[in-house]
Structure formats: C-alpha cells, structure tokens
Design a protein around this motif. Structure first.
Motif, PDB file in Angstrom:
ATOM      1  N   GLY A  35      -1.904   3.999  -1.502  1.00 40.54           N
ATOM      2  CA  GLY A  35      -3.055   4.893  -1.568  1.00 40.54           C
ATOM      3  C   GLY A  35      -3.869   4.877  -0.286  1.00 40.54           C
ATOM      4  N   GLU A  36      -4.038   3.698   0.314  1.00 41.84           N
ATOM      5  CA  GLU A  36      -4.776   3.599   1.579  1.00 41.84           C
ATOM      6  C   GLU A  36      -4.096   4.410   2.673  1.00 41.84           C
ATOM      7  N   LYS A  37      -2.767   4.336   2.717  1.00 40.57           N
ATOM      8  CA  LYS A  37      -2.012   5.089   3.734  1.00 40.57           C
ATOM      9  C   LYS A  37      -2.250   6.593   3.565  1.00 40.57           C
ATOM     10  N   ILE A  38      -2.173   7.075   2.322  1.00 40.15           N
ATOM     11  CA  ILE A  38      -2.409   8.498   2.041  1.00 40.15           C
ATOM     12  C   ILE A  38      -3.836   8.877   2.440  1.00 40.15           C
ATOM     13  N   ALA A  39      -4.810   8.043   2.064  1.00 40.26           N
ATOM     14  CA  ALA A  39      -6.218   8.338   2.356  1.00 40.26           C
ATOM     15  C   ALA A  39      -6.474   8.391   3.861  1.00 40.26           C
ATOM     16  N   LEU A  40      -5.943   7.441   4.599  1.00 41.05           N
ATOM     17  CA  LEU A  40      -6.176   7.407   6.052  1.00 41.05           C
ATOM     18  C   LEU A  40      -5.536   8.604   6.750  1.00 41.05           C
ATOM     19  N   GLU A  41      -4.340   8.998   6.306  1.00 39.56           N
ATOM     20  CA  GLU A  41      -3.685  10.179   6.887  1.00 39.56           C
ATOM     21  C   GLU A  41      -4.498  11.442   6.606  1.00 39.56           C
ATOM     22  N   GLN A  75      -1.993  14.356  -4.481  1.00 43.30           N
ATOM     23  CA  GLN A  75      -2.590  13.538  -5.545  1.00 43.30           C
ATOM     24  C   GLN A  75      -4.021  13.127  -5.213  1.00 43.30           C
ATOM     25  N   THR A  76      -4.593  13.761  -4.194  1.00 45.17           N
ATOM     26  CA  THR A  76      -5.925  13.369  -3.726  1.00 45.17           C
ATOM     27  C   THR A  76      -6.959  14.432  -4.047  1.00 45.17           C
ATOM     28  N   ARG A  77      -8.068  13.968  -4.618  1.00 46.62           N
ATOM     29  CA  ARG A  77      -9.230  14.820  -4.851  1.00 46.62           C
ATOM     30  C   ARG A  77     -10.101  14.731  -3.601  1.00 46.62           C
ATOM     31  N   VAL A  78     -10.306  15.856  -2.940  1.00 43.46           N
ATOM     32  CA  VAL A  78     -11.195  15.917  -1.778  1.00 43.46           C
ATOM     33  C   VAL A  78     -12.519  16.494  -2.276  1.00 43.46           C
ATOM     34  N   MET A 127     -18.469  13.437   2.276  1.00 48.58           N
ATOM     35  CA  MET A 127     -17.095  13.712   1.886  1.00 48.58           C
ATOM     36  C   MET A 127     -16.553  12.476   1.188  1.00 48.58           C
ATOM     37  N   GLU A 128     -15.834  12.681   0.102  1.00 45.48           N
ATOM     38  CA  GLU A 128     -15.140  11.589  -0.578  1.00 45.48           C
ATOM     39  C   GLU A 128     -13.680  11.976  -0.758  1.00 45.48           C
ATOM     40  N   LEU A 129     -12.822  11.023  -0.530  1.00 42.25           N
ATOM     41  CA  LEU A 129     -11.417  11.183  -0.872  1.00 42.25           C
ATOM     42  C   LEU A 129     -11.133  10.232  -2.019  1.00 42.25           C
ATOM     43  N   GLU A 130     -10.465  10.714  -3.050  1.00 45.23           N
ATOM     44  CA  GLU A 130     -10.040   9.881  -4.163  1.00 45.23           C
ATOM     45  C   GLU A 130      -8.539  10.082  -4.345  1.00 45.23           C
ATOM     46  N   VAL A 131      -7.765   9.113  -3.876  1.00 48.91           N
ATOM     47  CA  VAL A 131      -6.317   9.150  -4.052  1.00 48.91           C
ATOM     48  C   VAL A 131      -6.026   8.527  -5.412  1.00 48.91           C
ATOM     49  N   VAL A 132      -5.669   9.356  -6.388  1.00 53.22           N
ATOM     50  CA  VAL A 132      -5.391   8.875  -7.737  1.00 53.22           C
ATOM     51  C   VAL A 132      -4.007   8.212  -7.717  1.00 53.22           C
ATOM     52  N   LEU A 133      -4.001   6.909  -7.952  1.00 44.09           N
ATOM     53  CA  LEU A 133      -2.757   6.146  -7.865  1.00 44.09           C
ATOM     54  C   LEU A 133      -1.886   6.359  -9.093  1.00 44.09           C
ATOM     55  N   LYS A 134      -0.601   6.539  -8.851  1.00 44.59           N
ATOM     56  CA  LYS A 134       0.381   6.580  -9.930  1.00 44.59           C
ATOM     57  C   LYS A 134       0.653   5.134 -10.337  1.00 44.59           C
TER      58      LYS A 134
END
Length: 174
Positions: A141-147, A111-114, A126-133
């Motif tokens: 979302g922070e957990k997904i982004a950090l991983e 679910q993340t746009r890199v 670089m940008e990560l955008e974790v699109v939250l459901k």
C-alpha cells in the motif's frame, strides 16, 4: 478493514483537481461532510453526516506521523432517522471534542480513494487512502500511495500528520 493513508497540504487546488480527474478518468464526486469527533480512550471516533441526512459512525486507529501510515477502521451506516438520536447518546456518554466541516472531492484511482478537501476555517488538503486487499501488506500500500503522490505532484514537504480536528484545535489555541 485497513488502508494506507497519506495527508498533505494543497498548494494549487485547481491543478491538483485536474490531475486527479485525469488519473481517475472521471469528473469525481463532490460530497459535503460534517464530522463530529467524540472523546475515546484510544483511536478516534466520529459521526460523519451527509447532506442526505444519512451518516456513518467511523472508528479508526492510525499513528500521527507524516507520510504513509497504516490505518485500521470500522464503519457503520446510519439512516437519517437515527442520526440525531445517536449523536445525543454519544455526546452525553463520551463528550464531543470537535467538529470538522468540509467539501470533499472524491476520485477513485485503482484501489485508492483520492480526497481533495476544502476544510472550513482551515484550508485545502489532500488525502490518499489505499484500501488494502486481504493479501496485501502495508508495504504494498505504501508503494502505491507514494507512486500516486508523485503522479499528483504532491511534495514531501507538504506531508502532514494528525487529523483536521487536531489542526482546528491547535488553531483555536494560538
């Protein structure tokens, strides 16, 4: 709409692109973008033009801090025949505050746009955008982004705050 964002400087562009290709299991998409920012009382408003002539009008609010941050946004799609007129109206009513030209490599990882961006007169980022459901919390979302940041080999000291337009404006001042 909400997402969790992380932005960082890129030290090794080719290596990061290879990691993003492996994680997304795609070759990615290359997108040329021309963003014009307008003066608004809060948040940021930009008109993003694409090579096709179409554009997106994007309003967003997010804190200017390093690391994961919650961003809320609204977006409207503009067909090519209305883009120039819309820019004229916005520029006259609000005034423009900056232009950002970039080549963006887009990879989807879950679910993340890199985004891997080469920004004219600025460098590589670089940008990560974790699109939250709807059911997800900002913490999810922070957990997904950090991983994902770790999987891509992005170092904490490379994290940054602000927007490209801010960095370009600072560069002009100095």
């Amino acid at each position: 709409m909400r997402n969790i964002e992380i932005k960082a400087k890129v030290r090794q562009l080719a290596k990061l692109i290879e990691r993003a290709k492996a994680l997304s299991e795609t070759t990615g998409e290359v997108i040329k973008q021309h963003d014009t920012f307008y003066s608004v009382a809060k948040g940021r408003l930009k008109l993003r033009k694409f090579e096709s002539g179409d554009a997106e009008l994007i309003y967003y609010e997010r804190p200017d801090v390093e690391g994961p941050k919650l961003s809320s946004y609204e977006k409207a799609i503009i067909k090519s025949e209305g883009v120039q007129d819309l820019h004229k109206v916005l520029d006259r009513a609000l005034g423009s505050t900056g232009i950002v030209k970039k080549v963006r490599y887009l990879f989807m990882v879950g679910q993340t746009r890199v985004h891997i961006d080469s920004v004219e007169n600025l460098g590589d980022f670089m940008e990560l955008e974790v699109v939250l459901k709807p059911e997800q919390t900002p913490e999810d979302g922070e957990k997904i982004a950090l991983e994902l940041m770790e999987d891509l080999g992005v170092e904490k000291e490379d994290l940054m705050s602000g927007a490209y337009t801010d960095l370009l404006r600072q560069k002009e001042i100095h």
